[in-house]
Design a protein around this motif. Structure first.
Motif, mmCIF file in Angstrom:
data_model
loop_
_atom_site.group_PDB
_atom_site.id
_atom_site.type_symbol
_atom_site.label_atom_id
_atom_site.label_comp_id
_atom_site.label_asym_id
_atom_site.label_seq_id
_atom_site.Cartn_x
_atom_site.Cartn_y
_atom_site.Cartn_z
ATOM 1 N N LEU A 1 -40.193 78.732 33.660
ATOM 2 C CA LEU A 1 -40.359 79.756 32.635
ATOM 3 C C LEU A 1 -40.320 79.148 31.235
ATOM 4 N N ALA A 2 -39.385 78.236 31.006
ATOM 5 C CA ALA A 2 -39.281 77.591 29.704
ATOM 6 C C ALA A 2 -40.529 76.758 29.413
ATOM 7 N N THR A 3 -41.045 76.107 30.446
ATOM 8 C CA THR A 3 -42.276 75.334 30.280
ATOM 9 C C THR A 3 -43.435 76.251 29.927
ATOM 10 N N ALA A 4 -43.536 77.383 30.627
ATOM 11 C CA ALA A 4 -44.604 78.347 30.336
ATOM 12 C C ALA A 4 -44.494 78.841 28.899
ATOM 13 N N TYR A 5 -43.274 79.142 28.458
ATOM 14 C CA TYR A 5 -43.071 79.610 27.090
ATOM 15 C C TYR A 5 -43.534 78.549 26.092
ATOM 16 N N ASN A 49 -30.858 79.789 40.489
ATOM 17 C CA ASN A 49 -31.292 81.053 41.093
ATOM 18 C C ASN A 49 -30.319 82.202 40.844
ATOM 19 N N GLY A 50 -29.109 81.878 40.371
ATOM 20 C CA GLY A 50 -28.131 82.915 40.070
ATOM 21 C C GLY A 50 -28.588 83.876 38.988
ATOM 22 N N HIS A 51 -29.565 83.465 38.179
ATOM 23 C CA HIS A 51 -30.052 84.340 37.112
ATOM 24 C C HIS A 51 -30.647 85.647 37.652
ATOM 25 N N SER A 52 -31.124 85.631 38.881
ATOM 26 C CA SER A 52 -31.805 86.820 39.417
ATOM 27 C C SER A 52 -30.834 87.931 39.805
ATOM 28 N N THR A 53 -29.558 87.596 40.006
ATOM 29 C CA THR A 53 -28.585 88.619 40.404
ATOM 30 C C THR A 53 -27.416 88.720 39.430
ATOM 31 N N SER A 54 -27.403 87.898 38.406
ATOM 32 C CA SER A 54 -26.286 87.842 37.470
ATOM 33 C C SER A 54 -26.576 88.631 36.195
ATOM 34 N N LYS A 55 -25.520 88.940 35.465
ATOM 35 C CA LYS A 55 -25.667 89.558 34.142
ATOM 36 C C LYS A 55 -26.313 88.576 33.163
ATOM 37 N N TYR A 56 -26.272 87.303 33.493
ATOM 38 C CA TYR A 56 -26.974 86.270 32.711
ATOM 39 C C TYR A 56 -28.366 86.133 33.313
ATOM 40 N N SER A 57 -29.309 86.887 32.801
ATOM 41 C CA SER A 57 -30.644 86.967 33.396
ATOM 42 C C SER A 57 -31.577 85.893 32.855
ATOM 43 N N PHE A 58 -32.720 85.735 33.525
ATOM 44 C CA PHE A 58 -33.764 84.852 33.015
ATOM 45 C C PHE A 58 -34.202 85.309 31.621
ATOM 46 N N ALA A 59 -34.272 86.628 31.426
ATOM 47 C CA ALA A 59 -34.691 87.168 30.128
ATOM 48 C C ALA A 59 -33.695 86.798 29.031
ATOM 49 N N ASP A 60 -32.390 86.817 29.346
ATOM 50 C CA ASP A 60 -31.372 86.417 28.371
ATOM 51 C C ASP A 60 -31.562 84.953 27.963
ATOM 52 N N MET A 61 -31.807 84.123 28.958
ATOM 53 C CA MET A 61 -32.014 82.706 28.685
ATOM 54 C C MET A 61 -33.207 82.505 27.758
ATOM 55 N N MET A 62 -34.314 83.196 28.057
ATOM 56 C CA MET A 62 -35.513 83.046 27.246
ATOM 57 C C MET A 62 -35.322 83.641 25.857
ATOM 58 N N ALA A 63 -34.500 84.683 25.741
ATOM 59 C CA ALA A 63 -34.203 85.248 24.426
ATOM 60 C C ALA A 63 -33.504 84.214 23.549
ATOM 61 N N ALA A 64 -32.608 83.441 24.147
ATOM 62 C CA ALA A 64 -31.902 82.398 23.398
ATOM 63 C C ALA A 64 -32.865 81.292 22.980
ATOM 64 N N VAL A 65 -33.766 80.902 23.880
ATOM 65 C CA VAL A 65 -34.761 79.881 23.546
ATOM 66 C C VAL A 65 -35.605 80.351 22.362
ATOM 67 N N ALA A 66 -36.110 81.588 22.453
ATOM 68 C CA ALA A 66 -36.974 82.121 21.394
ATOM 69 C C ALA A 66 -36.224 82.237 20.069
ATOM 70 N N ALA A 67 -34.971 82.679 20.124
ATOM 71 C CA ALA A 67 -34.185 82.871 18.893
ATOM 72 C C ALA A 67 -33.932 81.549 18.179
ATOM 73 N N PHE A 68 -33.796 80.477 18.924
ATOM 74 C CA PHE A 68 -33.519 79.167 18.327
ATOM 75 C C PHE A 68 -34.746 78.583 17.627
ATOM 76 N N LYS A 69 -35.940 79.032 18.036
ATOM 77 C CA LYS A 69 -37.205 78.555 17.452
ATOM 78 C C LYS A 69 -37.333 77.019 17.550
ATOM 79 N N PRO A 70 -37.335 76.507 18.763
ATOM 80 C CA PRO A 70 -37.388 75.047 18.927
ATOM 81 C C PRO A 70 -38.773 74.485 18.639
ATOM 82 N N ASP A 71 -38.797 73.203 18.306
ATOM 83 C CA ASP A 71 -40.078 72.493 18.260
ATOM 84 C C ASP A 71 -40.192 71.527 19.442
#
Length: 405
Positions: A79-83, A35-57
């Motif tokens: 969120l990762a599951t939804a993605y 839940n720290g992602h909601s108030t931290s500089k490490y946001s949920f969006a940052d996490m998802m950007a890393a997932v997308a950039a890696f292009k996982p299968d």
């Protein structure tokens, strides 16, 4: 024990049989802060950007198989599951812990025993004398209280090494025990689940999302697998901007659940709001809420209202949203609607709506109405045997002085 060893052996055989046929499988473990992602500089969006950039299968998420697609869980895992679902990427649950024992309760109980108190002192002494931990503390203090630390810190080697050191000390003193939530067993099981998922989906680019304290275990386990290559976040380069609002628009409980009903829809959306406006202490200190997240809150509330318009939770959620957004008349309207509800049970008892209405009147400059609602809050809380100090804290001491923002 024999069954566990046999299962581990079968997983290893299947994993090796698949990986041995082709190029190395790349494994990126992203440490999360829940839940720290909601108030931290490490946001949920940052996490998802890393997932997308890696292009996982394959996306591996820290959810146990028995809860996956039947219960909501940590927001970043949802969120990762939804993605994955939206982009037709396989998603696998890889968490493990034993339901038979409550490690946290057992840890608290054992901690009262003299023998364990001596062990706790020993562990504390080892931590205090660890040069690695001392240097880290001197540089960062308590990182969990520092909202300026970004995705690179939480996935960097400094933090990873600190976790290794903390676990090394804990395991050397307490063994694989409730004091470290059976870290050895749990992480080994999680790694086995990852390997089984890699073999099942024939994956070559795997992203593992798990709490940051697990990252060093996963990194070390796969560094020792000859058919795998451990990838670190800094190898991805500059992360592209991720359209997080678009992900929220497209995610759906109907995508997540195997079987969906009104209760699960309500549960899904409430869990989506939880870290944004109901996270740790947020309902008791709204000033710690990151108001920049309010547009994301509105997306979720709009979807919730569309999918389940009669849900009894919605009026208070809309009232809380409008209060945070400074729309005090709208907040009062929705909170009064919540108070008029005949719902038998509420996630937030009436004194939350009464308090919010009082806050709104205070901020509108109507002190008389504000005090009238604060009095109703006091009466409701007294029925629950709350002390005067607890009531004053819940009301931000607004009975004595008007609320300010």
């Amino acid at each position: 024990m024999k069954k566990i060893l046999l299962l581990s052996l079968l997983v290893a055989i299947g994993f090796t049989a698949f990986c041995g046929k082709s190029a190395k499988t790349k494994v990126l473990t992203l440490g999360t802060i829940h839940n720290g992602h909601s108030t931290s500089k490490y946001s949920f969006a940052d996490m998802m950007a890393a997932v997308a950039a890696f292009k996982p299968d394959l996306i591996c998420v820290e959810i146990r198989p028995q809860e996956f697609r039947t219960e909501p869980y940590l927001r970043e895992m949802m969120l990762a599951t939804a993605y994955g679902d939206i982009n037709k990427i396989a998603v696998a649950p890889i968490d493990w812990w034993d339901d038979k024992n409550d490690d946290r309760a057992e840890r608290d109980s054992l901690g009262k025993l003299e023998a364990y108190q001596l062990l706790i002192k020993k562990a504390d002494s080892l931590e205090q004398n660890s040069e690695l931990l001392k240097n880290f503390s001197s540089k960062y203090g308590n990182p969990y209280q520092n909202k300026e630390l970004d995705i690179n810190f939480w996935n960097g080697q400094e933090y990873n090494n600190v976790n290794r050191e903390n676990y090394r000390i804990s395991i050397s003193v307490f063994g694989d025990s409730p004091f470290n939530l059976h870290a050895v067993t749990r992480n080994a099981k999680m790694c086995n689940n990852i390997k089984a998922s890699i073999a099942k989906y024939k994956a070559k680019r795997v992203v593992v999302l798990t709490g940051g304290e697990h990252k060093s275990f996963v990194d070390d386990a796969f560094a020792n697998e000859e058919h795998c290559e451990v990838v670190q976040l800094n190898q991805l380069g500059q992360l592209p901007k991720f359209d997080f609002a678009n992900l929220l628009e497209k995610e759906s409980p109907k995508l997540y659940y195997t079987n969906v009903d009104s209760t699960k829809i309500e549960q899904y959306y409430f869990y989506a709001l939880l870290p944004l406006v109901h996270g740790m202490n947020m309902d008791f200190n709204f000033k710690i809420i990151n108001l920049a997240n309010l547009p994301l809150v509105k997306i979720t509330l709009d979807k919730w209202s569309k999918d389940l318009p009669t849900c009894s939770r919605l009026p208070y959620e809309w009232g809380w949203y409008h209060f945070l957004n400074g729309n005090y008349d709208e907040a009062i309207k929705y909170c009064k609607k919540d108070l008029a509800s005949d719902a038998k049970t509420k996630e937030f008892p009436n004194y939350y709506s009464l308090r919010t209405i009082g806050f709104c009147y205070d901020l509108k400059g109507d002190r008389t109405n504000a005090l009238a609602y604060y009095q109703q809050v006091r009466e409701e809380l007294l029925k629950e045997n709350q002390t005067d100090i607890q009531i004053k804290e819940f009301l931000y001491n607004t009975e004595k002085q008007p609320l300010t923002r």
